[in-house]
Design a protein around this motif. Structure first.
Motif, PDB file in Angstrom:
ATOM      1  N   LEU A   1      11.277   3.943 -76.117  1.00 52.70           N
ATOM      2  CA  LEU A   1      10.752   3.220 -74.870  1.00 52.70           C
ATOM      3  C   LEU A   1      11.884   2.827 -73.932  1.00 52.70           C
ATOM      4  O   LEU A   1      11.626   3.178 -72.815  1.00 52.70           O
ATOM      5  CB  LEU A   1      10.219   2.169 -75.405  1.00 52.70           C
ATOM      6  CG  LEU A   1       9.341   1.358 -74.643  1.00 52.70           C
ATOM      7  CD1 LEU A   1       8.182   1.794 -73.766  1.00 52.70           C
ATOM      8  CD2 LEU A   1       8.929  -0.182 -75.004  1.00 52.70           C
TER       9      LEU A   1
ATOM     10  N   GLY B   1       6.286   7.341 -69.889  1.00 52.59           N
ATOM     11  CA  GLY B   1       6.407   7.931 -71.095  1.00 52.59           C
ATOM     12  C   GLY B   1       7.407   9.293 -70.850  1.00 52.59           C
ATOM     13  O   GLY B   1       7.395  10.455 -71.368  1.00 52.59           O
ATOM     14  N   HIS B   2       8.353   9.178 -69.889  1.00 50.07           N
ATOM     15  CA  HIS B   2       9.023  10.584 -69.215  1.00 50.07           C
ATOM     16  C   HIS B   2       9.920  10.789 -70.314  1.00 50.07           C
ATOM     17  O   HIS B   2      10.272  12.047 -70.314  1.00 50.07           O
ATOM     18  CB  HIS B   2       9.685   9.854 -67.932  1.00 50.07           C
ATOM     19  CG  HIS B   2       9.695  11.069 -67.003  1.00 50.07           C
ATOM     20  ND1 HIS B   2       8.205  11.386 -66.536  1.00 50.07           N
ATOM     21  CD2 HIS B   2      10.414  11.620 -66.234  1.00 50.07           C
ATOM     22  CE1 HIS B   2       8.510  12.592 -65.723  1.00 50.07           C
ATOM     23  NE2 HIS B   2       9.688  12.558 -65.501  1.00 50.07           N
ATOM     24  N   ALA B   3      10.281   9.957 -71.333  1.00 45.74           N
ATOM     25  CA  ALA B   3      11.322  10.236 -72.331  1.00 45.74           C
ATOM     26  C   ALA B   3      10.800  11.301 -73.172  1.00 45.74           C
ATOM     27  O   ALA B   3      11.479  12.277 -73.887  1.00 45.74           O
ATOM     28  CB  ALA B   3      11.486   9.217 -73.185  1.00 45.74           C
ATOM     29  N   PHE B   4       9.500  11.401 -73.168  1.00 41.65           N
ATOM     30  CA  PHE B   4       8.859  12.697 -73.951  1.00 41.65           C
ATOM     31  C   PHE B   4       9.382  14.160 -73.483  1.00 41.65           C
ATOM     32  O   PHE B   4       9.814  14.751 -74.313  1.00 41.65           O
ATOM     33  CB  PHE B   4       7.149  12.534 -73.664  1.00 41.65           C
ATOM     34  CG  PHE B   4       6.407  13.610 -74.464  1.00 41.65           C
ATOM     35  CD1 PHE B   4       6.599  13.507 -76.007  1.00 41.65           C
ATOM     36  CD2 PHE B   4       5.631  14.497 -73.961  1.00 41.65           C
ATOM     37  CE1 PHE B   4       5.892  14.600 -76.546  1.00 41.65           C
ATOM     38  CE2 PHE B   4       4.776  15.296 -74.460  1.00 41.65           C
ATOM     39  CZ  PHE B   4       5.175  15.604 -75.920  1.00 41.65           C
TER      40      PHE B   4
ATOM     41  N   ASN C   1      14.533   4.922 -73.244  1.00 40.23           N
ATOM     42  CA  ASN C   1      15.054   6.035 -72.433  1.00 40.23           C
ATOM     43  C   ASN C   1      13.640   6.244 -71.457  1.00 40.23           C
ATOM     44  O   ASN C   1      14.016   6.963 -70.403  1.00 40.23           O
ATOM     45  CB  ASN C   1      15.064   6.916 -73.224  1.00 40.23           C
ATOM     46  CG  ASN C   1      15.694   8.041 -72.636  1.00 40.23           C
ATOM     47  OD1 ASN C   1      16.450   7.982 -71.697  1.00 40.23           O
ATOM     48  ND2 ASN C   1      15.571   9.122 -73.062  1.00 40.23           N
ATOM     49  N   SER C   2      12.365   5.796 -71.755  1.00 39.04           N
ATOM     50  CA  SER C   2      11.244   6.030 -70.948  1.00 39.04           C
ATOM     51  C   SER C   2      11.287   5.163 -69.597  1.00 39.04           C
ATOM     52  O   SER C   2      10.960   5.217 -68.391  1.00 39.04           O
ATOM     53  CB  SER C   2      10.074   5.855 -71.477  1.00 39.04           C
ATOM     54  OG  SER C   2       9.518   6.827 -72.461  1.00 39.04           O
TER      55      SER C   2
ATOM     56  N   TRP D   1      11.329  11.720 -62.486  1.00 36.11           N
ATOM     57  CA  TRP D   1      10.423  10.669 -62.449  1.00 36.11           C
ATOM     58  C   TRP D   1       9.949  10.540 -61.338  1.00 36.11           C
ATOM     59  O   TRP D   1       8.607  10.182 -61.084  1.00 36.11           O
ATOM     60  CB  TRP D   1      11.114   9.711 -63.098  1.00 36.11           C
ATOM     61  CG  TRP D   1      10.076   8.401 -63.396  1.00 36.11           C
ATOM     62  CD1 TRP D   1       9.120   8.486 -64.367  1.00 36.11           C
ATOM     63  CD2 TRP D   1       9.672   7.258 -62.379  1.00 36.11           C
ATOM     64  NE1 TRP D   1       8.517   7.094 -64.317  1.00 36.11           N
ATOM     65  CE2 TRP D   1       8.834   6.537 -63.013  1.00 36.11           C
ATOM     66  CE3 TRP D   1      10.262   6.927 -61.103  1.00 36.11           C
ATOM     67  CZ2 TRP D   1       8.397   5.497 -62.559  1.00 36.11           C
ATOM     68  CZ3 TRP D   1       9.711   5.804 -60.432  1.00 36.11           C
ATOM     69  CH2 TRP D   1       8.474   5.201 -61.467  1.00 36.11           C
TER      70      TRP D   1
ATOM     71  N   SER E   1       4.342   7.450 -64.520  1.00 37.68           N
ATOM     72  CA  SER E   1       4.543   7.805 -65.765  1.00 37.68           C
ATOM     73  C   SER E   1       5.504   6.840 -66.549  1.00 37.68           C
ATOM     74  O   SER E   1       6.768   6.407 -66.347  1.00 37.68           O
ATOM     75  CB  SER E   1       5.326   9.125 -66.000  1.00 37.68           C
ATOM     76  OG  SER E   1       5.908   9.358 -67.325  1.00 37.68           O
TER      77      SER E   1
ATOM     78  N   PRO F   1       5.567   9.640 -75.987  1.00 42.20           N
ATOM     79  CA  PRO F   1       7.040   9.779 -76.853  1.00 42.20           C
ATOM     80  C   PRO F   1       6.843   9.168 -78.328  1.00 42.20           C
ATOM     81  O   PRO F   1       7.727   9.295 -78.974  1.00 42.20           O
ATOM     82  CB  PRO F   1       7.904   9.099 -75.798  1.00 42.20           C
ATOM     83  CG  PRO F   1       7.057   8.626 -74.737  1.00 42.20           C
ATOM     84  CD  PRO F   1       5.864   9.250 -74.677  1.00 42.20           C
TER      85      PRO F   1
ATOM     86  N   THR G   1       0.454   8.017 -71.071  1.00 43.76           N
ATOM     87  CA  THR G   1       1.792   8.842 -70.942  1.00 43.76           C
ATOM     88  C   THR G   1       2.670   7.992 -71.930  1.00 43.76           C
ATOM     89  O   THR G   1       3.550   8.637 -72.769  1.00 43.76           O
ATOM     90  CB  THR G   1       2.464   8.868 -69.618  1.00 43.76           C
ATOM     91  OG1 THR G   1       2.458   7.570 -69.095  1.00 43.76           O
ATOM     92  CG2 THR G   1       1.823   9.772 -68.563  1.00 43.76           C
ATOM     93  N   LEU G   2       2.591   6.708 -71.896  1.00 38.44           N
ATOM     94  CA  LEU G   2       3.607   6.019 -72.822  1.00 38.44           C
ATOM     95  C   LEU G   2       3.454   6.206 -74.280  1.00 38.44           C
ATOM     96  O   LEU G   2       4.399   6.352 -75.135  1.00 38.44           O
ATOM     97  CB  LEU G   2       3.294   4.291 -72.615  1.00 38.44           C
ATOM     98  CG  LEU G   2       3.908   3.463 -73.495  1.00 38.44           C
ATOM     99  CD1 LEU G   2       5.357   3.546 -73.158  1.00 38.44           C
ATOM    100  CD2 LEU G   2       3.269   1.884 -73.020  1.00 38.44           C
TER     101      LEU G   2
END
Lengths: 357, 287
Positions: free
Chosen positions: A253, A79-82, A255-256, A66, A77, A140, A136-137
């Motif tokens: 969310l 929405g890195h959990a994506f 996890n993001s 990240w 970002s 995911p 980005t959010l």
């Protein structure tokens, strides 16, 4: 050094250790940290602590990935959990459909995450700042919607369980994860301190100026997204196979947000900052399980207070007290030294007397 | 079906409108992407629940709004204003604040679903749709609050300085507007709007400590959809997303879980076509 072979001679290694590593508290700490990770099982093989350390290493890799994207290039970002979740799901579904081993499906999942990274990165060419964070959010959350829409394929709310294990024993899994973690970290760190990393910094500070000197910022930003997604994908695949579950939780969310908390807590745009942040916060959150009710409360308070007084993160805050930049040659020195180790200039000059007008 | 979408969409847009306007004010003037914004809304709803056990509705509502306002100003003074320079730090400080409020609510009231008795029980029929009178009251209340906020922002000198700070920080400062003072007003007004939204929702929804998360996403999306820093844009974004949600819930059988996904999909599509949002200024010149 006279010839290339001398580099590998023992005295050279010792000299390097003495003058480049042990001379700086930060590097000494990093060395101790690596040694601790590699040697820990010699002292304790308690499955509980092995499990926590393994998970921490996975999440530290996730946080560092990240940081490469958001800390360096400033494309925050949310929405890195994506990437994390996508890789986990891909690996799980591939393993179920084709029966391949995790050694093959995790890289494939990470590869798909890389492609997804480029896809998510495409809007970044038009959208910037908080707008990009929100774009980005969205990914995911849209993916979670799709997972609930096709429960037969993805396991719906329960996710896919019973994934193949990474290794035969907890110890084997520990070493596997730690070695992958250290190698990935080295790659990320080298990339971040290379010319490309410098350009990442520049893109964050002033993108128009970078474009003006003839650098292709489009390629640069997509590269940041792709590399970041690749390592987030590796972390996601390892996580899914370690817990043996790929569920919608990995896309949540929370996890993001987690890597953001760890990275900022440790120190943004440093690569080692997120690692330090994860290794401080994740075990603390585990230890706090003794007071289940106050756990998150204490966690939130800890973050609030630490950030209030060390706004640049723990690593920067601690290192600024342990190390000092030479005013003349800008080499870093340990706080114990009175003269700069490179140019010999006196470090602690008495403060100049104020001249009264 | 159409009537249901229309009526429920209007009620929901009133609530989202209040939240989005407050969020846009906080971001526009104080430059804080306040992820704790809807946590204030949750806190107000719980405070109402608590005070209702002690007193009547009007004083309870007033006390809860004041409590949340005080909390927000305190948080801004101690945590947010000193850290303004560090954008990422502010981001996680607001997350930690939201978590803190959530955990305090969890400690004080437990994780059970709570409910506040409706002020106006009963239903009326509008265009063949059964609507709770409480929902209509909430809609009226939201409309009134939004009109008042609008009048304040458009009609007073203070409102003018807040809008100026939202539009262009440097120019506003050059004209002698104190950004710090405008920031306090904006944060206070934003928190007050969130608290009022919480008060309006409390009698209709079930209260639980995690209730701040779903609206947060929609509010973020609404503000970005309208264009950050644009106050009418935030209201328009709230309207669009509220109707999108209600439409999905009504038209897709069992599609309630898709509501946020669809709202965010709209956001992504709009932003790809128009990166600065519907009403936002282009950031091309801004470095």
């Amino acid at each position: 050094m006279t010839g290339p072979l001398r580099v590998w001679s023992l005295p050279w290694a010792l000299l390097y250790l003495r003058h480049e590593v042990l001379a700086l508290p930060g590097r000494t700490l990093a060395l101790l940290f690596v040694l601790f990770l590699l040697l820990f099982p010699l002292f304790s093989q308690d499955p509980y602590w092995l499990r926590i350390l393994t998970l921490t290493a996975i999440f530290a890799l996730y946080a560092a990935s990240w940081d490469l994207l958001s800390g360096y290039t400033g494309q925050v970002s949310l929405g890195h959990a994506f990437f994390f979740g996508l890789s986990g799901y891909t690996s799980a579904i591939l393993g179920r459909e084709t029966g391949l081993s995790p050694a093959l499906t995790i890289p494939l999942g990470a590869l798909l995450a890389t492609l997804a990274g480029v896809l998510v990165g495409l809007p970044s060419l038009r959208v910037r700042g908080p707008y990009l964070s929100l774009v980005t959010l969205a990914f995911p959350i849209i993916a979670t919607g799709l997972i609930f829409l096709f429960p037969r394929f993805t396991g719906g709310e329960l996710g896919l369980s019973g994934l193949p294990r990474l290794g035969q024993s907890r110890l084997e899994e520990y070493y596997l994860v730690v070695v992958i973690f250290l190698i990935s970290l080295l790659i990320l760190w080298k990339l971040a301190s290379s010319r490309i990393g410098l350009l990442f910094h520049a893109v964050r500070e002033d993108e128009a100026a970078v474009r003006m000197v003839g650098v292709n910022t489009v390629r640069l930003k997509l590269l940041a997204f792709a590399v970041s997604a690749l390592f987030a994908g590796i972390a996601g695949g390892l996580h899914a196979h370690y817990l043996r579950v790929a569920g919608p939780d990995s896309l949540s969310l929370f996890n993001s947000i987690q890597p953001v908390i760890w990275s900022v807590f440790g120190g943004i745009a440093t690569i080692y900052g997120p690692v330090a942040g994860t290794f401080l916060l994740f075990p603390i959150l585990e230890i706090l399980r003794v007071t289940e009710e106050l756990r998150m409360l204490a966690f939130a308070l800890l973050i609030l207070l630490v950030m209030r007084f060390l706004p640049q993160g723990v690593v920067r805050g601690v290192l600024d007290r342990l190390e000092e930049v030479c005013p003349r040659c800008k080499v870093r020195n340990a706080f114990t030294r009175r003269h700069c180790r490179a140019c010999g200039v006196e470090l602690h000059l008495p403060a100049a007397k104020e001249v009264k007008p | 079906m159409l009537a249901a979408i229309l009526v429920n969409g209007l009620v929901l847009s009133g609530i989202y409108g209040m939240l989005a306007l407050g969020f846009a004010l906080t971001y526009g003037v104080a430059r804080i992407l306040n992820l704790a914004h809807t946590a204030f809304y949750m806190a107000a709803a719980y405070a109402l629940f608590f005070f209702l056990g002690l007193m009547g509705f009007a004083p309870a509502a007033l006390l809860s709004a004041l409590l949340v306002l005080g909390l927000a100003l305190l948080a801004y003074w101690f945590f947010l204003e000193p850290l303004k320079e560090y954008e990422a730090t502010v981001l996680i400080v607001t997350i930690a604040l939201a978590l803190l409020l959530q955990e305090v609510a969890l400690l004080l009231f437990g994780g059970h679903f709570r409910s506040v008795p409706a002020l106006l029980p009963g239903f009326v029929e509008i265009l063949g749709v059964r609507v709770a009178q409480q929902a209509l009251l909430a809609l009226l209340f939201a409309g009134g609050v939004l009109l008042l906020a609008w009048a304040f922002l458009k009609g007073t000198r203070l409102g003018l300085s807040i809008r100026a700070a939202a539009q262009d920080q440097e120019a506003a400062e050059l004209l002698g507007i104190s950004l710090s003072r405008a920031g306090y007003w904006a944060v206070g007004l934003g928190a007050l709007l969130a608290a009022l939204a919480g008060l309006a929702v409390a009698p209709m929804a079930t209260l639980e400590p995690h209730m701040w998360m779903p609206p947060l996403l929609v509010v973020l999306a609404a503000v970005v959809l309208g264009g950050l820093g644009s106050l009418p844009g935030a209201l328009l974004g709230a309207l669009v997303l509220a109707f999108a949600e209600v439409t999905v819930v009504n038209l897709v059988p069992g599609g309630a879980f898709l509501r946020t996904a669809v709202a965010l999909l709209i956001l992504v599509l709009v932003l790809v076509l128009r990166p600065e949002g519907l009403f936002g200024a282009s950031f091309a010149e801004e470095r």
